[in-house]
Write a protein that holds these residues in place. Structure first.
Motif, PDB file in Angstrom:
ATOM      1  N   ASP A   1      46.075  23.893  21.566  1.00  0.00           N
ATOM      2  CA  ASP A   1      46.140  25.317  21.902  1.00  0.00           C
ATOM      3  C   ASP A   1      46.064  26.152  20.627  1.00  0.00           C
ATOM      4  O   ASP A   1      46.738  25.853  19.628  1.00  0.00           O
ATOM      5  CB  ASP A   1      47.443  25.634  22.636  1.00  0.00           C
ATOM      6  CG  ASP A   1      47.470  25.065  24.045  1.00  0.00           C
ATOM      7  OD1 ASP A   1      46.387  24.699  24.553  1.00  0.00           O
ATOM      8  OD2 ASP A   1      48.562  24.991  24.640  1.00  0.00           O
ATOM      9  N   GLY A   2      45.252  27.190  20.687  1.00  0.00           N
ATOM     10  CA  GLY A   2      45.116  28.082  19.543  1.00  0.00           C
ATOM     11  C   GLY A   2      44.115  27.625  18.515  1.00  0.00           C
ATOM     12  O   GLY A   2      43.866  28.330  17.531  1.00  0.00           O
ATOM     13  N   VAL A   3      43.534  26.437  18.715  1.00  0.00           N
ATOM     14  CA  VAL A   3      42.504  25.929  17.801  1.00  0.00           C
ATOM     15  C   VAL A   3      41.153  26.026  18.505  1.00  0.00           C
ATOM     16  O   VAL A   3      40.996  25.579  19.643  1.00  0.00           O
ATOM     17  CB  VAL A   3      42.785  24.476  17.380  1.00  0.00           C
ATOM     18  CG1 VAL A   3      41.636  23.928  16.535  1.00  0.00           C
ATOM     19  CG2 VAL A   3      44.095  24.385  16.612  1.00  0.00           C
ATOM     20  N   TYR A   4      40.185  26.607  17.812  1.00  0.00           N
ATOM     21  CA  TYR A   4      38.853  26.805  18.382  1.00  0.00           C
ATOM     22  C   TYR A   4      37.831  26.054  17.532  1.00  0.00           C
ATOM     23  O   TYR A   4      37.909  26.047  16.305  1.00  0.00           O
ATOM     24  CB  TYR A   4      38.520  28.298  18.439  1.00  0.00           C
ATOM     25  CG  TYR A   4      39.513  29.081  19.257  1.00  0.00           C
ATOM     26  CD1 TYR A   4      39.346  29.239  20.632  1.00  0.00           C
ATOM     27  CD2 TYR A   4      40.645  29.638  18.654  1.00  0.00           C
ATOM     28  CE1 TYR A   4      40.271  29.947  21.392  1.00  0.00           C
ATOM     29  CE2 TYR A   4      41.576  30.343  19.395  1.00  0.00           C
ATOM     30  CZ  TYR A   4      41.387  30.482  20.765  1.00  0.00           C
ATOM     31  OH  TYR A   4      42.310  31.175  21.512  1.00  0.00           O
ATOM     32  N   GLN A   5      36.878  25.445  18.211  1.00  0.00           N
ATOM     33  CA  GLN A   5      35.919  24.593  17.516  1.00  0.00           C
ATOM     34  C   GLN A   5      34.510  25.165  17.542  1.00  0.00           C
ATOM     35  O   GLN A   5      34.102  25.814  18.511  1.00  0.00           O
ATOM     36  CB  GLN A   5      35.907  23.193  18.153  1.00  0.00           C
ATOM     37  CG  GLN A   5      37.197  22.411  17.960  1.00  0.00           C
ATOM     38  CD  GLN A   5      37.096  21.007  18.515  1.00  0.00           C
ATOM     39  OE1 GLN A   5      36.687  20.811  19.659  1.00  0.00           O
ATOM     40  NE2 GLN A   5      37.463  20.012  17.709  1.00  0.00           N
ATOM     41  N   GLY A   6      33.781  24.907  16.465  1.00  0.00           N
ATOM     42  CA  GLY A   6      32.373  25.265  16.372  1.00  0.00           C
ATOM     43  C   GLY A   6      31.581  24.082  15.877  1.00  0.00           C
ATOM     44  O   GLY A   6      32.044  23.329  15.005  1.00  0.00           O
TER      45      GLY A   6
ATOM     46  N   ALA B   1      33.903  22.597  12.919  1.00  0.00           N
ATOM     47  CA  ALA B   1      34.952  23.382  12.270  1.00  0.00           C
ATOM     48  C   ALA B   1      36.041  23.710  13.274  1.00  0.00           C
ATOM     49  O   ALA B   1      35.752  24.163  14.390  1.00  0.00           O
ATOM     50  CB  ALA B   1      34.363  24.664  11.687  1.00  0.00           C
ATOM     51  N   ASP B   2      37.283  23.475  12.888  1.00  0.00           N
ATOM     52  CA  ASP B   2      38.454  23.870  13.671  1.00  0.00           C
ATOM     53  C   ASP B   2      39.070  25.097  13.015  1.00  0.00           C
ATOM     54  O   ASP B   2      39.425  25.051  11.832  1.00  0.00           O
ATOM     55  CB  ASP B   2      39.500  22.761  13.701  1.00  0.00           C
ATOM     56  CG  ASP B   2      39.078  21.553  14.519  1.00  0.00           C
ATOM     57  OD1 ASP B   2      37.906  21.515  14.953  1.00  0.00           O
ATOM     58  OD2 ASP B   2      39.905  20.658  14.714  1.00  0.00           O
ATOM     59  N   ILE B   3      39.190  26.209  13.781  1.00  0.00           N
ATOM     60  CA  ILE B   3      39.777  27.416  13.209  1.00  0.00           C
ATOM     61  C   ILE B   3      40.920  27.927  14.079  1.00  0.00           C
ATOM     62  O   ILE B   3      41.028  27.596  15.258  1.00  0.00           O
ATOM     63  CB  ILE B   3      38.726  28.539  13.045  1.00  0.00           C
ATOM     64  CG1 ILE B   3      38.329  29.118  14.407  1.00  0.00           C
ATOM     65  CG2 ILE B   3      37.511  28.056  12.272  1.00  0.00           C
ATOM     66  CD1 ILE B   3      37.600  30.448  14.316  1.00  0.00           C
TER      67      ILE B   3
ATOM     68  N   VAL C   1      40.057  28.607   8.599  1.00  0.00           N
ATOM     69  CA  VAL C   1      39.470  27.279   8.800  1.00  0.00           C
ATOM     70  C   VAL C   1      40.524  26.235   8.461  1.00  0.00           C
ATOM     71  O   VAL C   1      40.961  26.125   7.316  1.00  0.00           O
ATOM     72  CB  VAL C   1      38.217  27.075   7.931  1.00  0.00           C
ATOM     73  CG1 VAL C   1      37.576  25.721   8.243  1.00  0.00           C
ATOM     74  CG2 VAL C   1      37.208  28.193   8.157  1.00  0.00           C
ATOM     75  N   GLU C   2      40.941  25.467   9.462  1.00  0.00           N
ATOM     76  CA  GLU C   2      41.981  24.462   9.264  1.00  0.00           C
ATOM     77  C   GLU C   2      41.425  23.086   8.943  1.00  0.00           C
ATOM     78  O   GLU C   2      41.985  22.346   8.139  1.00  0.00           O
ATOM     79  CB  GLU C   2      42.862  24.358  10.513  1.00  0.00           C
ATOM     80  CG  GLU C   2      43.769  25.541  10.727  1.00  0.00           C
ATOM     81  CD  GLU C   2      44.851  25.250  11.748  1.00  0.00           C
ATOM     82  OE1 GLU C   2      44.665  24.329  12.578  1.00  0.00           O
ATOM     83  OE2 GLU C   2      45.886  25.937  11.712  1.00  0.00           O
ATOM     84  N   LYS C   3      40.333  22.726   9.591  1.00  0.00           N
ATOM     85  CA  LYS C   3      39.789  21.383   9.404  1.00  0.00           C
ATOM     86  C   LYS C   3      38.287  21.396   9.656  1.00  0.00           C
ATOM     87  O   LYS C   3      37.798  22.143  10.492  1.00  0.00           O
ATOM     88  CB  LYS C   3      40.463  20.382  10.349  1.00  0.00           C
ATOM     89  CG  LYS C   3      40.046  18.935  10.127  1.00  0.00           C
ATOM     90  CD  LYS C   3      40.784  17.966  11.042  1.00  0.00           C
ATOM     91  CE  LYS C   3      40.198  17.936  12.430  1.00  0.00           C
ATOM     92  NZ  LYS C   3      40.728  16.833  13.258  1.00  0.00           N
ATOM     93  N   VAL C   4      37.595  20.558   8.899  1.00  0.00           N
ATOM     94  CA  VAL C   4      36.172  20.326   9.144  1.00  0.00           C
ATOM     95  C   VAL C   4      35.970  18.830   9.294  1.00  0.00           C
ATOM     96  O   VAL C   4      36.402  18.042   8.441  1.00  0.00           O
ATOM     97  CB  VAL C   4      35.293  20.872   8.002  1.00  0.00           C
ATOM     98  CG1 VAL C   4      33.824  20.501   8.236  1.00  0.00           C
ATOM     99  CG2 VAL C   4      35.448  22.375   7.861  1.00  0.00           C
ATOM    100  N   THR C   5      35.342  18.438  10.392  1.00  0.00           N
ATOM    101  CA  THR C   5      34.966  17.043  10.596  1.00  0.00           C
ATOM    102  C   THR C   5      33.492  16.911  10.262  1.00  0.00           C
ATOM    103  O   THR C   5      32.655  17.621  10.825  1.00  0.00           O
ATOM    104  CB  THR C   5      35.219  16.602  12.044  1.00  0.00           C
ATOM    105  OG1 THR C   5      36.595  16.820  12.362  1.00  0.00           O
ATOM    106  CG2 THR C   5      34.890  15.128  12.226  1.00  0.00           C
ATOM    107  N   CYS C   6      33.186  16.014   9.351  1.00  0.00           N
ATOM    108  CA  CYS C   6      31.822  15.901   8.831  1.00  0.00           C
ATOM    109  C   CYS C   6      31.308  14.482   9.054  1.00  0.00           C
ATOM    110  O   CYS C   6      31.893  13.515   8.567  1.00  0.00           O
ATOM    111  CB  CYS C   6      31.823  16.240   7.344  1.00  0.00           C
ATOM    112  SG  CYS C   6      30.197  16.362   6.607  1.00  0.00           S
ATOM    113  N   ALA C   7      30.222  14.352   9.809  1.00  0.00           N
ATOM    114  CA  ALA C   7      29.567  13.064  10.043  1.00  0.00           C
ATOM    115  C   ALA C   7      28.287  13.023   9.232  1.00  0.00           C
ATOM    116  O   ALA C   7      27.465  13.946   9.323  1.00  0.00           O
ATOM    117  CB  ALA C   7      29.276  12.866  11.522  1.00  0.00           C
ATOM    118  N   VAL C   8      28.113  11.957   8.459  1.00  0.00           N
ATOM    119  CA  VAL C   8      27.008  11.900   7.496  1.00  0.00           C
ATOM    120  C   VAL C   8      26.241  10.597   7.647  1.00  0.00           C
ATOM    121  O   VAL C   8      26.831   9.513   7.672  1.00  0.00           O
ATOM    122  CB  VAL C   8      27.546  12.010   6.051  1.00  0.00           C
ATOM    123  CG1 VAL C   8      26.401  11.939   5.046  1.00  0.00           C
ATOM    124  CG2 VAL C   8      28.339  13.294   5.865  1.00  0.00           C
TER     125      VAL C   8
END
Length: 738
Positions: A589-594, A609-611, A620-627
């Motif tokens: 709750d309260g976290v929005y993803q892009g 991106a989690d904001i 911006v709280e967290k970024v998940t990066c797949a490479v």
């Protein structure tokens, strides 16, 4: 894909392959506990005597190895990762390897360039072949001394062993090996047998960096060297009319005040200018001093008069010019598939959006500087450059000297981001030394860098999509850029071949403001624009935004003549991995993803991106990066590259702005130009696609996607779209239209 391990190799091809290695560097001392000041390496490898083996390798009688790195180290870690390639196939212990920076050597090395995230990619085979060939020659030499067949011998960790258990170290046979014929066939290791590649390896310069030992251009000194500070026009479009140096000459430490410019004008007239040799033909005032501070104080004391030579441009006029270009007809078509005009004419609905980005300076931590010593016999150049061969060319052309007289040495760079691809500061240092007949270090201030530099061009994109019966039928991308976006858009990147009717057009306005390559050229803003648009397009089509990408990539795979650079399968792979690892659609709750996905510099990346919103501001709280970058040579270095790219992307997307008024930059230091702060950096979780495909780039590919990931998360949180960067200062938050 990884080629067959059987390689045919002649002496000539061995040398040529060594030359093609684009980023070798020197392998370092014991990679020990560098953070502990009282810890010393067991052996100072740099002090041993080494015997030449080839252009890349020297081996000491003790069996220790020096590996020379021909390519510039810009902070991307190639001085560590590229020697790992040689060491792996040479089969030595990493702790026995010492890395040393090589100088410019057009005879033995090629592509001595730091740019485009290409070093590992171009050197993957040549450097491994260099190591494997050297290993086989050492084995052959040992076999000859024993009088046995080489097939009865093996090598591991720098020791050669025969069937009877007898051993030689590499140092025991290096002299004999170096004169042997190069074997016609060598065998490269299979990835499953790697012992160095794929292991976390600390930066070979780490000890020197943390203890402040000389490494960078600003550290370089020579006896008798003086310092120079250059006064350049305060506005783009102005030239020097006159100056008074009375106060400057009275400052203690100031030795002289001169002007340079005639050589540069002749240089331009003769047509020697290349894309790296951005240079002004106006006279410049140069203060010479016995220390940096006096030189800078002297420059600031110069009273100069400038006159207008060409229009003094402003950001406001550029905005109108670019918007007019987007609405005009003066475009160059880069790619045209199907019939976009017909698709739009028959559409039930057209979605059209305009995205805008500003000029940006490079702001390297280490300001521009370079050493030059011009004598009758030689032009000696030392300093931080991404293009040492170009530096030699422009110096020789500037002074009309044979290029064989130019000797270029490279220092470690305190950042480059494309700025040090250019040779303007090298030209200045060379010109000054030639004028005063002394060795000189040209040093710029932060203000010099920001106000008289080379900038990312201001760019606007207009993206349109046609929709008929709920289906995407056409896609039209237009770019308008100041001075053009380097080589224009990349028309063969996604969504090329994924949409039947697809067109890419570019237009540019020629400005006297110098622009050029900036981290992740072409794509650093394009990815933000396109992936923000696709998020909005998915909503207009009433389809899931992830599924839209997956379906379009299926279309690309089914296209019989795709003519594309990206891999649809690999893009789908990073999308799936990012969705899985980010817990997409299941945030707290309260976290929005892009979401955002992009391909550039030969690498496929997806980011989420989690904001959170705090007082109307996105955090911006967290970024998940797949490479998917193929085989990861140095995971520790790769993580640093990836996280650095993401954080840099967040900073410039959110905060950095730069404008001009009457040709004058409106920011000259960090009090007026915001970079991301430590407290604004989020957690970055990195996940690699497991692969046995040859490595690709990492310094730039994770930068472009993050802007759209943030913008799309902001939309998820607020229902408003972001179309103009930087988001925080402009906050162009528009409600969705239609």
């Amino acid at each position: 894909m990884t080629p067959s391990n059987k390689i045919t190799f002649s002496r000539r091809s061995f040398l040529k392959s060594s030359a093609l290695a684009s980023g070798g560097m020197i392998i370092g001392f014991n990679l020990f506990n560098a953070c502990k000041s009282d810890v010393k390496p067991s052996i100072d490898l740099s002090q041993l005597n080494y015997n030449d083996f080839n252009a890349f390798i020297k081996i000491s009688p003790e069996g220790k190895v020096t590996i020379f790195s021909p390519n510039p180290e810009i902070g991307q870690g190639v001085k560590t990762s590229m020697p790992m390639l040689i060491a792996e196939e040479l089969d030595v212990l990493w702790s026995d390897v010492y890395v040393k920076q090589g100088a410019l050597d057009n005879k033995n090395f090629a592509r001595q360039v730091a740019g485009g995230s290409q070093s590992i990619r171009h050197s993957w085979l040549p450097l491994r072949q260099t190591g494997a060939t050297a290993k086989q020659m050492l084995i052959n030499a040992a076999a000859a001394k024993w009088g046995v067949d080489a097939s009865e011998c093996s090598a591991k960790e720098g020791i050669i062993t025969n069937a009877n258990g007898e051993t030689f170290s590499y140092g025991d046979v290096v002299n004999e090996a170096a004169i042997l014929e190069v074997p016609e066939n060598i065998e490269l290791k299979k990835p499953k047998d790697f012992t160095i590649i794929g292991q976390n390896t600390a930066n070979v310069d780490l000890d020197k960096i943390v203890t402040g030992k000389p490494l960078f251009g600003l550290d370089y000194k020579e006896e008798g060297m003086v310092y120079a500070s250059v006064l350049r026009p305060p506005a783009f479009g102005e030239i020097l009319e006159s100056f008074d140096a009375t106060e400057a000459k009275a400052i203690p430490g100031v030795l002289d005040v001169i002007t340079i410019g005639e050589n540069a004008r002749n240089f331009i007239k003769k047509g020697y200018v290349s894309w790296t040799s951005i240079i002004s033909g106006t006279d410049k005032v140069v203060v010479i001093a016995d220390n940096t501070w006096s030189a800078i104080k002297g420059k600031n004391a110069i009273k100069a008069t400038w006159k207008k030579e060409s229009p003094l441009e402003s950001t406001e006029s550029h905005d109108k010019i670019l918007l007019d270009l987007l609405d005009g007809t003066k475009f160059s078509t880069r790619r045209s598939d199907g019939n976009v005009k017909k698709a739009f004419a028959e559409a039930d609905k057209i979605l059209e959006r305009t995205f805008e980005s500003p000029f940006l300076p490079h702001n390297c931590m280490e300001p521009m500087n370079f050493f030059a010593n011009v004598t009758a016999d030689k032009i000696h150049l030392v300093g931080p450059t991404q293009t040492p061969a170009e530096s030699a060319k422009v110096a020789s052309a500037l002074l009309d000297r044979d290029i064989t007289e130019v000797h270029v040495e490279m220092t470690r760079m305190g950042g480059g981001f494309g700025r040090r691809l250019y040779s303007d500061f090298i030209i200045e240092a060379t010109d000054v030394s030639n004028t005063i007949k002394k060795p000189v270090k040209m040093v710029s201030t932060r203000e010099d860098d920001m106000t008289t530099g080379v900038y990312r061009p201001a760019i606007k994109y207009k993206i349109s999509a046609s929709i008929k019966e709920g289906k995407l039928t056409g896609y039209h991308l237009k770019e308008a850029a100041i001075n053009g976006n380097m080589y224009g858009l990349i028309p063969n990147f996604f969504p090329a071949a994924a949409i039947d009717n697809y067109q890419v057009d570019t237009a540019n306005y020629k400005s006297n403001i110098t622009t050029g390559a900036w981290r992740a050229p072409y794509t650093n803003f394009l990815a933000s624009a396109e992936q923000s648009f696709f998020d909005e397009l998915a909503e207009a089509l009433e389809v899931d935004r992830i599924q839209l990408h997956m379906d379009l990539l299926e279309n690309a795979k089914n296209n019989p003549e795709p003519n594309i650079e990206y891999s649809p399968d690999r893009l789908q792979g990073v999308i799936k991995l990012a969705v899985e690892k980010s817990n997409w659609g299941k945030s707290k709750d309260g976290v929005y993803q892009g979401f955002s996905v992009y391909y550039c510099h030969n690498t496929h990346v997806a980011e989420v991106a989690d904001i959170r919103m705090k007082n109307g501001i996105p955090i911006v709280e967290k970024v998940t990066c797949a490479v998917d970058c193929g085989i990861v040579v140095n995971p520790l270095g790769a993580l640093n590259q990836i996280k650095g790219g993401v954080i840099d992307g967040i900073g410039h997307t959110m905060y950095s702005d730069f404008s001009f008024k009457d040709g004058i930059p409106q920011s000259n230091n960090f009090n007026a130009y915001q970079l991301i702060r430590m407290g604004q950096t989020p957690q970055v979780d990195v996940h690699f696609v497991e692969s046995d495909i040859d490595p690709t780039g990492l310094g730039e590919p994770t930068f472009p996607p993050i802007g759209a990931a943030i913008a799309n998360a902001v939309y998820a949180a607020t229902g408003k779209r972001l179309y103009k960067q930087p988001y925080m200062s402009n906050m162009v938050l528009e409600k969705v239209v239609g």
